[in-house]
Design a protein around this motif. Sequence first.
Motif, PDB file in Angstrom:
ATOM      1  N   GLU A  31       0.825  -1.201   0.000  1.00  8.84           N
ATOM      2  CA  GLU A  31       0.000   0.000   0.000  1.00  8.84           C
ATOM      3  C   GLU A  31       0.863   1.257   0.000  1.00  8.84           C
ATOM      4  OE1 GLU A  31      -2.367  -0.711   3.420  1.00  8.84           O
ATOM      5  OE2 GLU A  31      -3.816  -1.982   2.359  1.00  8.84           O
ATOM      6  N   ASP A  33       3.557   1.490  -1.664  1.00  4.80           N
ATOM      7  CA  ASP A  33       3.888   1.651  -3.090  1.00  4.80           C
ATOM      8  C   ASP A  33       2.868   2.558  -3.774  1.00  4.80           C
ATOM      9  OD1 ASP A  33       6.016  -0.099  -2.781  1.00  4.80           O
ATOM     10  OD2 ASP A  33       4.952  -1.825  -3.605  1.00  4.80           O
ATOM     11  N   TYR A  34       1.596   2.278  -3.541  1.00  9.81           N
ATOM     12  CA  TYR A  34       0.515   3.056  -4.149  1.00  9.81           C
ATOM     13  C   TYR A  34       0.623   4.522  -3.743  1.00  9.81           C
ATOM     14  CZ  TYR A  34      -4.245   3.875  -5.904  1.00  9.81           C
ATOM     15  OH  TYR A  34      -5.330   4.322  -6.613  1.00  9.81           O
ATOM     16  N   ASP A  35       0.861   4.746  -2.449  1.00 15.53           N
ATOM     17  CA  ASP A  35       0.958   6.116  -1.931  1.00 15.53           C
ATOM     18  C   ASP A  35       2.109   6.868  -2.581  1.00 15.53           C
ATOM     19  OD1 ASP A  35      -1.062   5.251  -0.325  1.00 15.53           O
ATOM     20  OD2 ASP A  35       0.113   5.190   1.526  1.00 15.53           O
ATOM     21  N   ILE A  38       1.203   7.855  -6.154  1.00 10.73           N
ATOM     22  CA  ILE A  38       0.185   8.924  -6.151  1.00 10.73           C
ATOM     23  C   ILE A  38       0.807  10.291  -5.888  1.00 10.73           C
ATOM     24  CG2 ILE A  38      -1.566   9.903  -4.590  1.00 10.73           C
ATOM     25  CD1 ILE A  38      -3.005   8.381  -6.552  1.00 10.73           C
ATOM     26  N   SER A  72      -6.227   1.331 -12.114  1.00  8.85           N
ATOM     27  CA  SER A  72      -5.825   0.836 -10.788  1.00  8.85           C
ATOM     28  C   SER A  72      -7.010   0.243 -10.030  1.00  8.85           C
ATOM     29  CB  SER A  72      -5.169   1.950  -9.962  1.00  8.85           C
ATOM     30  OG  SER A  72      -6.113   2.874  -9.461  1.00  8.85           O
ATOM     31  N   ARG A  76      -7.097  -3.581  -8.951  1.00  7.30           N
ATOM     32  CA  ARG A  76      -7.301  -3.999  -7.562  1.00  7.30           C
ATOM     33  C   ARG A  76      -8.336  -5.116  -7.476  1.00  7.30           C
ATOM     34  NH1 ARG A  76      -9.358   0.748  -4.295  1.00  7.30           N
ATOM     35  NH2 ARG A  76     -11.292   0.165  -5.354  1.00  7.30           N
ATOM     36  N   ALA A 106      -3.394  -4.984  -3.825  1.00  7.16           N
ATOM     37  CA  ALA A 106      -2.567  -3.790  -3.637  1.00  7.16           C
ATOM     38  C   ALA A 106      -1.411  -3.745  -4.629  1.00  7.16           C
ATOM     39  CB  ALA A 106      -2.036  -3.754  -2.200  1.00  7.16           C
ATOM     40  N   ALA A 109      -2.905  -3.005  -8.103  1.00 10.75           N
ATOM     41  CA  ALA A 109      -3.408  -1.625  -8.132  1.00 10.75           C
ATOM     42  C   ALA A 109      -2.256  -0.639  -8.269  1.00 10.75           C
ATOM     43  CB  ALA A 109      -4.207  -1.330  -6.871  1.00 10.75           C
ATOM     44  N   ALA A 110      -1.167  -0.846  -7.515  1.00  9.61           N
ATOM     45  CA  ALA A 110      -0.025   0.069  -7.575  1.00  9.61           C
ATOM     46  C   ALA A 110       0.650   0.010  -8.942  1.00  9.61           C
ATOM     47  CB  ALA A 110       0.979  -0.267  -6.475  1.00  9.61           C
ATOM     48  N   LEU A 113      -1.541   1.685 -11.444  1.00  7.82           N
ATOM     49  CA  LEU A 113      -1.515   3.134 -11.279  1.00  7.82           C
ATOM     50  C   LEU A 113      -0.329   3.737 -12.027  1.00  7.82           C
ATOM     51  CD1 LEU A 113      -3.026   5.406  -9.609  1.00  7.82           C
ATOM     52  CD2 LEU A 113      -1.171   5.168  -7.949  1.00  7.82           C
ATOM     53  N   THR A 184       5.856  -5.121  -6.786  1.00  4.95           N
ATOM     54  CA  THR A 184       5.139  -4.123  -7.580  1.00  4.95           C
ATOM     55  C   THR A 184       5.904  -3.790  -8.856  1.00  4.95           C
ATOM     56  OG1 THR A 184       3.979  -3.156  -5.684  1.00  4.95           O
ATOM     57  CG2 THR A 184       4.322  -1.724  -7.586  1.00  4.95           C
TER      58      THR A 184
END
Length: 444
Positions: A31, A33-35, A38, A72, A76, A106, A109-110, A113, A184
């Motif tokens: 998670e 990674d996603y942040d 972003i 993303s 997910r 996650a 999704a990352a 993204l 990821t």
Amino acid sequence: MQWESLLSLRRQGDTNKRLRIEQDETRLGFEVDYDRIIFSSAFRSLQDKTQVIPLSKTSFVHTRLTHSLEVSVVGRSLGRAVGKAILEKYPHLKSVHGYHFNDFGAIVAAASLAHDIGNPPFGHSGEKAIGAYFANGNGKRFKKLLSEKEYQDLVDFEGNANGFKILTETKNGVEGGLRLSYATIGAFMKYPKESLPKKPTTHIADKKYGVFQADTSFFKEVAKELELLKRGDAKNCSYSRHPLAFLVEAADDICYTIIDFEDGINLGLIEEEIALEYLINLVRNTIKTEKYNSLTKSSDRLAYLRSLAISTLIGEAVKTFIDNEEVILKGEFSEGLLKKSNYKAQIKDILKISIQKIYKSDEVIEKEIAGYAILESLLDVYSTAVENIMKGEEREYDKLVLAKTDILISENSVYQNMLECCTYISRLTDGKAMQIFQKIKGNV
């Protein structure tokens, strides 16, 4: 390949192994990674990179940013559904290692993204414009100074390889780029090979390439940690796909198939009655006729069909992945998940009309022509300025044009310098590229 290795939480620079079972459940590594993606400047720049129509000022079409967010979300869902099935098949992944089905979601999704983060301005025409400059334009003068693979990186400039560079390179004092987990990064690498040999097989992983010569060292480190299978001969850098890369690709395929089609409708490029008919053909087995007929506004009918179509294709992709999971782990699954879909004929029909009505529309062609002119001009200015500095023939003009860039000049590597010019330009938004072009032309 083994899921224990494929789900590695390791990050660039780590000295100790990161164990899933020791993770803080309130802020998991995947998670994070996603942040990080972003909040990166490279991701934010996608808001001014259009998805379908370059330089479009209409509010109806998707930007690269909104497209990436949608991919993303779909990714997910794909990851979670597949993760649930994987954990049921290999219960030790949860009982011994502590993985949950949300981890798969996650990761996908990352990676989803970030899937377009390396795309230059003006979409795929931007990639072609950069390549054309070195293949047929003034950039051809550098060919004799480069190795065959280095030159191929430039003449076949690839957004996927550029994305890997952006996500992982040390720049401006930031070690290891975004320092994403290797899982990821692996899922991000749809084409885990270098630029040559070009399309050595019909395998989907050979369709394009995913790493520049400048980045092969770290690329191999990631592949080793994940235990990706080596492909091709010993002379070339090529690996089997990370299994979750198939889900990232499917999420992208689902979104651009349906969403680009929807944009075409909103722009008036595709007749609404025809479009609705095509979408109904895709969801004929799941549509609730009574509910559909109760919708009085065409926009509501379109939204309902779009939602149903995406849900249908998610189910198809998940089923195909689960049915072929063992083949995928062996690196022997050679095509995209949707190519095995029961709805591939309907998908083909939608893509066919999108090509005819959207991608080959007068507006798209005209704007892509402008993109070619802009990027060729910028490349010529920057590459000439860098070349003059390398030769010790720096002009005042060269200092001025490079002053506001972050191009790092190597004293003895033409390849590194030309790649720096390309990646700098690739980070520009459509609007910024246009703005710089106008200034260079003297239109202040």
